[in-house]
Design an enzyme around this catalytic site. Structure first.
Site, PDB file in Angstrom:
ATOM      1  N   ASP A 270       0.832  -1.207   0.000  1.00 42.82           N
ATOM      2  CA  ASP A 270       0.000   0.000   0.000  1.00 42.82           C
ATOM      3  C   ASP A 270       0.864   1.253   0.000  1.00 42.82           C
ATOM      4  O   ASP A 270       2.031   1.216   0.363  1.00 42.82           O
ATOM      5  CB  ASP A 270      -0.889   0.025   1.254  1.00 42.82           C
ATOM      6  CG  ASP A 270      -1.958  -1.054   1.220  1.00 42.82           C
ATOM      7  OD1 ASP A 270      -2.521  -1.350   2.288  1.00 42.82           O
ATOM      8  OD2 ASP A 270      -2.225  -1.594   0.125  1.00 42.82           O
TER       9      ASP A 270
ATOM     10  N   TYR B 109       6.982  -8.780   7.957  1.00 44.91           N
ATOM     11  CA  TYR B 109       6.498  -7.432   8.234  1.00 44.91           C
ATOM     12  C   TYR B 109       6.823  -6.999   9.652  1.00 44.91           C
ATOM     13  O   TYR B 109       7.117  -7.817  10.513  1.00 44.91           O
ATOM     14  CB  TYR B 109       4.979  -7.364   8.082  1.00 44.91           C
ATOM     15  CG  TYR B 109       4.464  -7.776   6.747  1.00 44.91           C
ATOM     16  CD1 TYR B 109       4.179  -9.109   6.481  1.00 44.91           C
ATOM     17  CD2 TYR B 109       4.227  -6.831   5.748  1.00 44.91           C
ATOM     18  CE1 TYR B 109       3.696  -9.499   5.241  1.00 44.91           C
ATOM     19  CE2 TYR B 109       3.736  -7.217   4.515  1.00 44.91           C
ATOM     20  CZ  TYR B 109       3.470  -8.547   4.265  1.00 44.91           C
ATOM     21  OH  TYR B 109       2.985  -8.928   3.042  1.00 44.91           O
TER      22      TYR B 109
ATOM     23  N   TYR C 141      -3.544 -10.270   4.155  1.00 46.98           N
ATOM     24  CA  TYR C 141      -3.803  -8.862   4.447  1.00 46.98           C
ATOM     25  C   TYR C 141      -3.417  -8.614   5.903  1.00 46.98           C
ATOM     26  O   TYR C 141      -4.124  -9.052   6.820  1.00 46.98           O
ATOM     27  CB  TYR C 141      -5.279  -8.539   4.223  1.00 46.98           C
ATOM     28  CG  TYR C 141      -5.663  -8.463   2.760  1.00 46.98           C
ATOM     29  CD1 TYR C 141      -6.139  -9.573   2.086  1.00 46.98           C
ATOM     30  CD2 TYR C 141      -5.546  -7.263   2.057  1.00 46.98           C
ATOM     31  CE1 TYR C 141      -6.482  -9.499   0.749  1.00 46.98           C
ATOM     32  CE2 TYR C 141      -5.895  -7.179   0.712  1.00 46.98           C
ATOM     33  CZ  TYR C 141      -6.362  -8.296   0.067  1.00 46.98           C
ATOM     34  OH  TYR C 141      -6.711  -8.218  -1.260  1.00 46.98           O
TER      35      TYR C 141
END
Lengths: 548, 217
Positions: free
Chosen positions: A363, A433, A506
């Site tokens: 994103d 992440y 996600y």
């Protein structure tokens, strides 16, 4: 040029106009000409066949008559002399090759008829174009395409000759040997002068010089054979455009030959073995083939096939999107990775255009850190293929930009295998992440234990609401490989969550739960409300585009 | 120098001696690979750790960040307060506002039934990007029936559009409405056409207006 010159004077004229050609070559040529059956050559000349076509139809080796400085007029007059043929007009476009082997054509831009005297002159205009475009080349590959009408003419002529001269003694030796195609002869003729003018060799190169000949007129023969071939080709190639235009003469002839390759190859290699074709063309050929009043239309272009630069990119900004993102003419974010990288590389390669491809995406508000994300930059029609040194400079330039929002690693030129490398196993690759998480109650040591004990945990994610408008409503199972909580000094409810997940997970929704549509979520595991404030990608676990 | 640094320096010297043919600059590039990796880890970590002083004590919720909240007070019936969260992509999440009459009943909500009107709303299957098979509902179409110990209430769409999803978890866990009607207890997701949204928007209240109306400040 006058036609009643004596043989002796022919040689001197030839010597005058082509100082480059030495005697040995001239002798070879004259010898070859003398070996041909005069009456046949005379007939060919009388139906308007040009000198080079006559020679190639008899299978004479190209190097004999394709010397770069042999001119039309010279070749023509030699043949005419030997056969005591008197042509009625000064110059006529060949009824077989339509002027292609006479280096005559209709210019694309100005619509004027151009007649080059020799292969050398023809090569000169092509070399001009290459220099104009500013290409830096180390080789070139020459491609020629000719209209199907030429092959039709050729096959009906050969067929006629077979019928008429089959019984004659020379026929067995001559026509059964390969007749050289117009394409091969043209390529042979201009390749050497091009090599000289451009200073590089012809080879399988990414730099292409393409000559496309088309002719306005489509003969009835073409139409019929096209119709017949369409039936069996419909399944093979599905060229629907050709189907619709079967009755439109001018459109067929003008089309590039890619759809008609079947006809071409048949004519060149197996004209006598292909009984069907033989039959159909001799049916139509009752009289000598028609003479033409205009030559082919020629378009010549040069371009380089795509070159690729690969590497890994890093994104340090939370306001830069991966690709150009414009909604209602307004740009989202202040810049894009695609444009920063592309606009700094394109001018150095002097290309026309670039296309950016990456292995996955993040994103706009997510940073891409650590090892970086593999990407491929496709440069179209580069005038210069950058050297290793220049590529290193490109990398330094991008990394040294004042606006330090994007970084590049391991930049280098790669072949078309870059594609496969990048997409290989993309779906299986894991991503790592780091999320900045807030929970609605203080963090306990127990929580850190709980989280770190979860390995290869399966979660079910319904299509997140934020993408539900453009993606299918599905429930996707994903795997969270491992997680680790890192406390943040000075805060009891904020912490860093490091996690490694399956591609396609996600993360934001895994943290806040997406109104309960992702199960389990960080919140549900810890039994409280969890919110995500920031997300960074710290590792894209792929083997490609790393330093060796 | 500390022992650690002495060791490091010695290692450096060893490698530079063995690589005598190479440049002997003592820059990062010349350190052994392992140390370089550690150095990069450290640099990365510095980027990840936030400045605590900049963090708000309570951050905005995912709903607050990603949606704009609207309210329909007394929708079709007094006391029937519902919310509509609208996402930037146009999708609307509808549910019961905290001031809904159902929450005033003793024991709270005990059951949720999606079988209302002509079909069972929880049985429909919407597929594909184009959202085929989605039923088109009016704003007053019934979505479900919510039951308490004393009474039952009909929940309606509030927004005219295609019904993409109902929260079927409510069937097995009606208590979600009691604990978090504003999040996990949402009722349904609806996709209105742009024109239809503009029409209904005029009849809805913003969060501020709703707070004032219900004296929630």
């Amino acid at each position: 040029m006058s036609n009643d010159t004596e043989p002796a004077q022919v040689s001197s004229v030839a010597a005058e106009s082509h100082a480059g050609a030495c005697d040995a070559e001239m002798q070879l040529l004259e010898g070859a000409v003398r070996s041909l059956p005069y009456h046949v050559v005379k007939e060919l000349l009388s139906v308007g066949v040009c000198a080079r076509c006559v020679l190639r139809l008899f299978g004479i080796e190209e190097h004999i008559y394709c010397h770069s400085s042999f001119s039309q007029s010279m070749l023509g007059s030699i043949l005419e002399e030997e056969t005591s043929f008197k042509s009625e007009v000064e110059f006529q476009f060949c009824s077989v090759c339509l002027g292609v082997l006479q280096f005559s054509y209709c210019d694309d831009g100005e619509e004027t008829v151009v007649k080059k005297e020799s292969a050398k002159d023809m090569a000169l205009s092509i070399a001009e174009l290459v220099k104009q475009e500013g290409h830096q080349i180390d080789g070139f590959s020459l491609e020629v395409s000719v209209p199907p009408l030429i092959l039709e003419n050729e096959s009906s002529l050969l067929s006629h000759m077979k019928k008429k001269y089959e019984s004659e003694p020379w026929f067995q030796e001559r026509l059964l040997s390969k007749c050289h195609s117009v394409k091969d002869v043209l390529k042979f003729a201009i390749t050497k002068p091009l090599e000289t003018l451009l200073g590089v060799k012809a080879s399988a190169s990414s730099f292409r010089i393409r000559l496309t000949y088309t002719h306005k007129r489509a003969s009835k023969k073409v139409q019929n054979s096209v119709e017949r071939n369409q039936e069996c080709k419909r399944r093979k190639t599905g060229t629907e455009n050709a189907l619709h235009n079967v009755n439109d003469e001018s459109v067929i002839a003008d089309k590039d030959c890619s759809g008609y390759s079947t006809i071409e190859t048949n004519s060149v290699t197996g004209i006598f073995s292909n009984g069907v074709q033989d039959q159909e063309t001799s049916e139509h050929f009752e009289s000598p083939i028609e003479k033409v009043s205009e030559p082919c239309h020629l378009v010549y272009v040069c371009c380089r096939t795509h070159i690729y630069l690969c590497g890994r990119y890093l994104k340090y900004s939370r306001n830069v999107s991966q690709t150009r993102w414009i909604i209602d003419e307004e740009r989202m974010g202040e810049a894009s990775v695609e444009e920063i990288i592309g606009s700094n590389i394109l001018p150095i390669c002097q290309g026309d255009n670039y296309k950016f491809h990456a292995a996955g995406r993040e994103d706009i508000d997510v940073r891409m850190l650590g090892s970086g994300r593999p990407f491929l930059l496709e440069i179209q029609n580069a005038r210069q293929v950058p050297s290793e040194l220049i590529v290193k400079e490109m990398e330094s330039k991008i990394n040294g930009l004042e606006n330090k929002s994007v970084g590049v690693k391991n930049l280098k030129v790669v072949g078309s295998q870059g594609w496969a490398l990048m997409h290989e196993g993309e779906a299986e690759k894991q991503k790592q992440y780091c999320a900045l998480v807030w929970i609605s109650r203080p963090l306990e040591d127990e929580d850190m234990q709980t989280i770190s004990l979860l390995n290869d945990m399966k979660i079910l994610q319904r299509t997140p609401i934020r993408v539900l408008h453009r993606r299918s409503p599905l429930e996707r199972e994903k795997i969270i490989h491992w997680m680790k909580i890192e406390r943040i000094a000075g805060s009891s409810q904020y912490f860093l969550l490091h996690l490694c997940t399956q591609a396609g997970t996600y993360i934001k929704e895994f943290v806040h739960g997406d109104l309960g549509r992702t199960q389990p979520s960080v919140g549900s595991i810890l039994g409280c409300r969890a919110e995500i404030l920031q997300l960074d990608v710290t590792d894209v676990k792929m083997d490609c585009f790393v330093t060796e | 120098m500390s022992d650690d640094m002495v060791d490091r320096t010695r290692k450096l010297e060893e490698t530079t001696v063995s690589n005598s043919l190479h440049e002997e600059e003592e820059e990062e590039e010349e350190r052994p690979v392992r140390e370089k990796a550690e150095y990069e880890e450290e640099e990365l970590h510095k980027l990840l750790v936030p400045d605590v002083s900049q963090l708000p004590p309570t951050p905005p919720s995912a709903v607050e960040t990603n949606f704009v909240s609207y309210f329909a007070p007394d929708f079709m019936k007094p006391g029937n307060d519902q919310y509509v969260y609208r996402h930037a992509n146009g999708l609307c999440v509808v549910g019961l506002a905290s001031t809904h009459l159902a929450f005033k009943d003793k024991g709270g909500i005990t059951a949720v039934d999606f079988n209302v009107g002509k079909s069972d709303r929880s049985s429909m299957k919407v597929t594909g990007k184009r959202k085929r098979n989605a039923q088109h509902f009016e704003s007053n179409t019934a979505l479900c029936k919510v039951c308490t110990g004393d009474d039952s209430y009909v929940v309606r769409c509030c927004v005219k559009g295609s019904l993409l999803e109902v929260n079927d978890r409510l069937i097995k866990q009606p208590e979600l409405l009691n604990s978090s009607a504003d999040r996990e207890g949402y009722i349904a997701i609806i996709m209105p056409k742009p024109a239809d949204w503009l029409k209904v928007k005029t009849s809805l209240l913003s969060l501020e207006e709703f707070k004032i109306l219900r004296e929630l400040c």
